[in-house]
Motif scaffolding. Structure first.
Motif, PDB file in Angstrom:
ATOM      1  N   ARG A 239      17.715  -5.235   8.465  1.00  0.00           N
ATOM      2  CA  ARG A 239      17.524  -4.536   7.186  1.00  0.00           C
ATOM      3  C   ARG A 239      17.249  -5.545   6.069  1.00  0.00           C
ATOM      4  NH1 ARG A 239      19.537   0.699   7.555  1.00  0.00           N
ATOM      5  NH2 ARG A 239      20.096   0.810   5.347  1.00  0.00           N
ATOM      6  N   LEU A 240      16.365  -6.480   6.400  1.00  0.00           N
ATOM      7  CA  LEU A 240      16.062  -7.584   5.493  1.00  0.00           C
ATOM      8  C   LEU A 240      14.684  -7.379   4.860  1.00  0.00           C
ATOM      9  CD1 LEU A 240      17.434 -10.344   4.737  1.00  0.00           C
ATOM     10  CD2 LEU A 240      15.922 -11.392   6.441  1.00  0.00           C
ATOM     11  N   PRO A 241      14.588  -7.271   3.541  1.00  0.00           N
ATOM     12  CA  PRO A 241      13.283  -7.150   2.886  1.00  0.00           C
ATOM     13  C   PRO A 241      12.442  -8.406   3.121  1.00  0.00           C
ATOM     14  CG  PRO A 241      15.074  -6.588   1.378  1.00  0.00           C
ATOM     15  CD  PRO A 241      15.701  -7.217   2.582  1.00  0.00           C
ATOM     16  N   SER A 252       1.721  -4.665   9.459  1.00  0.00           N
ATOM     17  CA  SER A 252       2.449  -4.972  10.702  1.00  0.00           C
ATOM     18  C   SER A 252       3.952  -4.827  10.553  1.00  0.00           C
ATOM     19  CB  SER A 252       2.116  -6.407  11.150  1.00  0.00           C
ATOM     20  OG  SER A 252       0.730  -6.568  11.343  1.00  0.00           O
ATOM     21  N   GLY A 253       4.389  -4.154   9.492  1.00  0.00           N
ATOM     22  CA  GLY A 253       5.812  -3.875   9.363  1.00  0.00           C
ATOM     23  C   GLY A 253       6.545  -4.657   8.296  1.00  0.00           C
ATOM     24  N   GLY A 254       5.817  -5.412   7.463  1.00  0.00           N
ATOM     25  CA  GLY A 254       6.453  -6.109   6.355  1.00  0.00           C
ATOM     26  C   GLY A 254       6.698  -5.171   5.190  1.00  0.00           C
ATOM     27  N   LEU A 255       7.575  -5.578   4.288  1.00  0.00           N
ATOM     28  CA  LEU A 255       7.915  -4.705   3.162  1.00  0.00           C
ATOM     29  C   LEU A 255       6.884  -4.772   2.046  1.00  0.00           C
ATOM     30  CD1 LEU A 255       9.954  -2.801   1.760  1.00  0.00           C
ATOM     31  CD2 LEU A 255      10.976  -4.866   0.746  1.00  0.00           C
ATOM     32  N   ASN A 298       5.131  -1.245   1.359  1.00  0.00           N
ATOM     33  CA  ASN A 298       5.215  -0.327   2.490  1.00  0.00           C
ATOM     34  C   ASN A 298       6.476   0.529   2.336  1.00  0.00           C
ATOM     35  OD1 ASN A 298       5.540   0.898   5.054  1.00  0.00           O
ATOM     36  ND2 ASN A 298       4.391  -0.754   6.035  1.00  0.00           N
ATOM     37  N   LEU A 299       6.294   1.776   1.902  1.00  0.00           N
ATOM     38  CA  LEU A 299       7.433   2.665   1.687  1.00  0.00           C
ATOM     39  C   LEU A 299       8.081   3.107   2.995  1.00  0.00           C
ATOM     40  CD1 LEU A 299       6.447   4.982  -1.311  1.00  0.00           C
ATOM     41  CD2 LEU A 299       7.891   2.947  -1.276  1.00  0.00           C
ATOM     42  N   LYS A 300       7.311   3.126   4.070  1.00  0.00           N
ATOM     43  CA  LYS A 300       7.888   3.482   5.369  1.00  0.00           C
ATOM     44  C   LYS A 300       8.928   2.445   5.788  1.00  0.00           C
ATOM     45  CE  LYS A 300       3.995   3.781   7.633  1.00  0.00           C
ATOM     46  NZ  LYS A 300       3.029   4.031   8.742  1.00  0.00           N
ATOM     47  N   GLY A 306      16.427   0.889   4.140  1.00  0.00           N
ATOM     48  CA  GLY A 306      17.257   1.358   3.053  1.00  0.00           C
ATOM     49  C   GLY A 306      17.023   0.652   1.739  1.00  0.00           C
ATOM     50  N   PHE A 307      15.759   0.304   1.479  1.00  0.00           N
ATOM     51  CA  PHE A 307      15.416  -0.414   0.248  1.00  0.00           C
ATOM     52  C   PHE A 307      14.688   0.533  -0.700  1.00  0.00           C
ATOM     53  CE2 PHE A 307      12.792  -3.103  -2.460  1.00  0.00           C
ATOM     54  CZ  PHE A 307      13.672  -4.131  -2.795  1.00  0.00           C
ATOM     55  N   GLU A 308      14.963   0.404  -2.002  1.00  0.00           N
ATOM     56  CA  GLU A 308      14.316   1.267  -2.989  1.00  0.00           C
ATOM     57  C   GLU A 308      13.575   0.438  -4.038  1.00  0.00           C
ATOM     58  OE1 GLU A 308      16.690   4.227  -4.812  1.00  0.00           O
ATOM     59  OE2 GLU A 308      17.540   4.977  -2.928  1.00  0.00           O
ATOM     60  N   PHE A 309      12.304   0.782  -4.243  1.00  0.00           N
ATOM     61  CA  PHE A 309      11.523   0.191  -5.325  1.00  0.00           C
ATOM     62  C   PHE A 309      11.703   1.048  -6.579  1.00  0.00           C
ATOM     63  CE2 PHE A 309       9.094  -1.298  -1.606  1.00  0.00           C
ATOM     64  CZ  PHE A 309       8.943  -2.650  -1.921  1.00  0.00           C
ATOM     65  N   THR A 310      11.642   0.425  -7.735  1.00  0.00           N
ATOM     66  CA  THR A 310      11.662   1.205  -8.966  1.00  0.00           C
ATOM     67  C   THR A 310      10.313   1.891  -9.136  1.00  0.00           C
ATOM     68  OG1 THR A 310      10.849  -0.627 -10.320  1.00  0.00           O
ATOM     69  CG2 THR A 310      13.240  -0.447 -10.031  1.00  0.00           C
ATOM     70  N   SER A 311      10.296   2.986  -9.834  1.00  0.00           N
ATOM     71  CA  SER A 311       9.052   3.719 -10.051  1.00  0.00           C
ATOM     72  C   SER A 311       8.055   2.889 -10.852  1.00  0.00           C
ATOM     73  CB  SER A 311       9.338   5.035 -10.775  1.00  0.00           C
ATOM     74  OG  SER A 311      10.021   4.799 -11.997  1.00  0.00           O
ATOM     75  N   SER A 312       8.552   2.057 -11.773  1.00  0.00           N
ATOM     76  CA  SER A 312       7.655   1.223 -12.571  1.00  0.00           C
ATOM     77  C   SER A 312       6.984   0.163 -11.709  1.00  0.00           C
ATOM     78  CB  SER A 312       8.427   0.558 -13.718  1.00  0.00           C
ATOM     79  OG  SER A 312       9.485  -0.245 -13.209  1.00  0.00           O
ATOM     80  N   PHE A 313       7.715  -0.383 -10.722  1.00  0.00           N
ATOM     81  CA  PHE A 313       7.120  -1.381  -9.830  1.00  0.00           C
ATOM     82  C   PHE A 313       6.075  -0.731  -8.933  1.00  0.00           C
ATOM     83  CE2 PHE A 313       6.826  -4.124  -6.129  1.00  0.00           C
ATOM     84  CZ  PHE A 313       6.735  -5.394  -6.715  1.00  0.00           C
ATOM     85  N   LEU A 314       6.372   0.441  -8.409  1.00  0.00           N
ATOM     86  CA  LEU A 314       5.417   1.147  -7.552  1.00  0.00           C
ATOM     87  C   LEU A 314       4.147   1.488  -8.320  1.00  0.00           C
ATOM     88  CD1 LEU A 314       7.738   3.575  -5.542  1.00  0.00           C
ATOM     89  CD2 LEU A 314       6.573   1.523  -4.703  1.00  0.00           C
TER      90      LEU A 314
END
Length: 322
Positions: A239-241, A252-255, A298-300, A306-314
């Motif tokens: 569970r490492l970003p 390929s599965g990176g965040l 990558n939101l998937k 279990g990581f969340e981006f802020t809406s401003s960053f997205l």
């Protein structure tokens, strides 16, 4: 045999060696494409290169011969590919990194689609006038390394410690690590370097991570490119970003990733090859720097770990994979 038939026969016999020599002289120009990973992993890049060559009037098998060789992540094999193309008599080499191709030849023109720090690593004399037989595209890796760590700090405001998975046998990665250490100290975070030399070192490197490690930065290079799926799988298990230099790593599965568009760089490489085949000298073709950089998330993967981006960053991201 009548005299006329005899003369025709003699003419045909004496003309044959001339015809053979003419065919030999008309040999198609050979472009030696040095693939660092596998054909499947590089499909978007080889397709972009071949398409741009076609647009410029170079049809593979008709007006040019593009020879592909694949190192599958092996630095030793990559050097051997360069030497193989020299023996083959290639007219131009297309490579990444540039060091292996430069060691193979100082005469055959080399176009490098991805150079991390061409001046700093001694590949060229200057960006404006490279000199020698090598030119291509710089990805400004050292400059971008600092920017990427700032982005990492932005998405993880509480960031205190992160890991750098560093292929330490590659000069470009070593310079990245230097830049990362500098920017990390300035913003008050600790960068722990995990040195690797080969693919078999990756899993043991992950085993050394401590519980205080909050993220991982993966500098792009030949070894991690080949093993990017495996690296991201290991990171997801913890569970490492992860932060990368190219969007292909995110596919390929990176965040997340921040860097130039790789497909465009290979299209530009084709344009350099075109100029060289038409008589330009590589040492007089300026090394190009990308002017557009893509932020991809990558939101998937974010949901998986279990990581969340802020809406401003997205909202700032150039592409969001959902």
């Amino acid at each position: 045999m009548r005299r006329r038939d005899f003369l025709v026969t003699i003419g045909a016999v004496t003309a044959s060696p001339l015809a053979v020599r003419a065919q030999q002289k008309a040999r198609l120009p050979i472009v030696g494409f040095m693939g660092a990973a596998t054909p499947a992993a590089w499909t978007p890049w080889t397709a972009a290169f071949a398409q741009r060559m076609e647009e410029l009037g170079w049809t593979n098998g008709k007006t040019i011969k593009i020879e592909y060789r694949w190192a599958e992540g092996s630095e030793e094999r990559y050097r051997q590919i360069g030497e193989e193309f020299v023996r083959l008599g290639a007219n131009v080499l297309v490579a990444v990194g540039g060091d292996a191709a430069r060691k193979a030849t100082s005469k055959i023109p080399i176009v490098v689609a991805l150079m991390s720090d061409p001046v700093g690593t001694g590949l060229v004399s200057s960006l404006a006038r490279p000199g020698g037989n090598l030119t291509g595209m710089s990805i400004q890796s050292t400059d971008l390394a600092g920017k990427r760590i700032e982005l990492l700090k932005e998405v993880i405001p509480t960031l205190k410690r992160f890991a750098v998975l560093a292929y330490v046998d590659y000069a470009g990665t070593l310079r990245d690590v230097e830049a990362i250490q500098t920017i990390s100290k300035r913003i008050g975070v600790e960068a722990a370097t995990l040195p690797i030399h080969r693919g078999s070192d990756i899993e043991p490197a992950f085993a050394t991570l401590d519980l205080q490690t909050q993220a991982m930065y993966v500098p792009p290079n030949i070894l991690v490119n080949t093993n990017r799926v495996f690296i991201n799988q290991l990171a997801q298990q913890r569970r490492l970003p992860t932060l990368h230099g190219f969007r292909e790593y995110v596919d390929s599965g990176g965040l997340m990733s921040y860097g130039p568009n790789t497909t465009n760089l290979f299209r530009r490489a084709a344009e350099y090859v075109d100029k060289i085949l038409r008589g330009a000298r590589p040492g007089e073709l300026p090394v190009e720097q990308p002017i557009e950089f893509d932020l991809v998330v990558n939101l998937k993967v974010a949901k998986t770990i279990g990581f969340e981006f802020t809406s401003s960053f997205l909202a700032r991201a150039d592409e969001v994979i959902e």
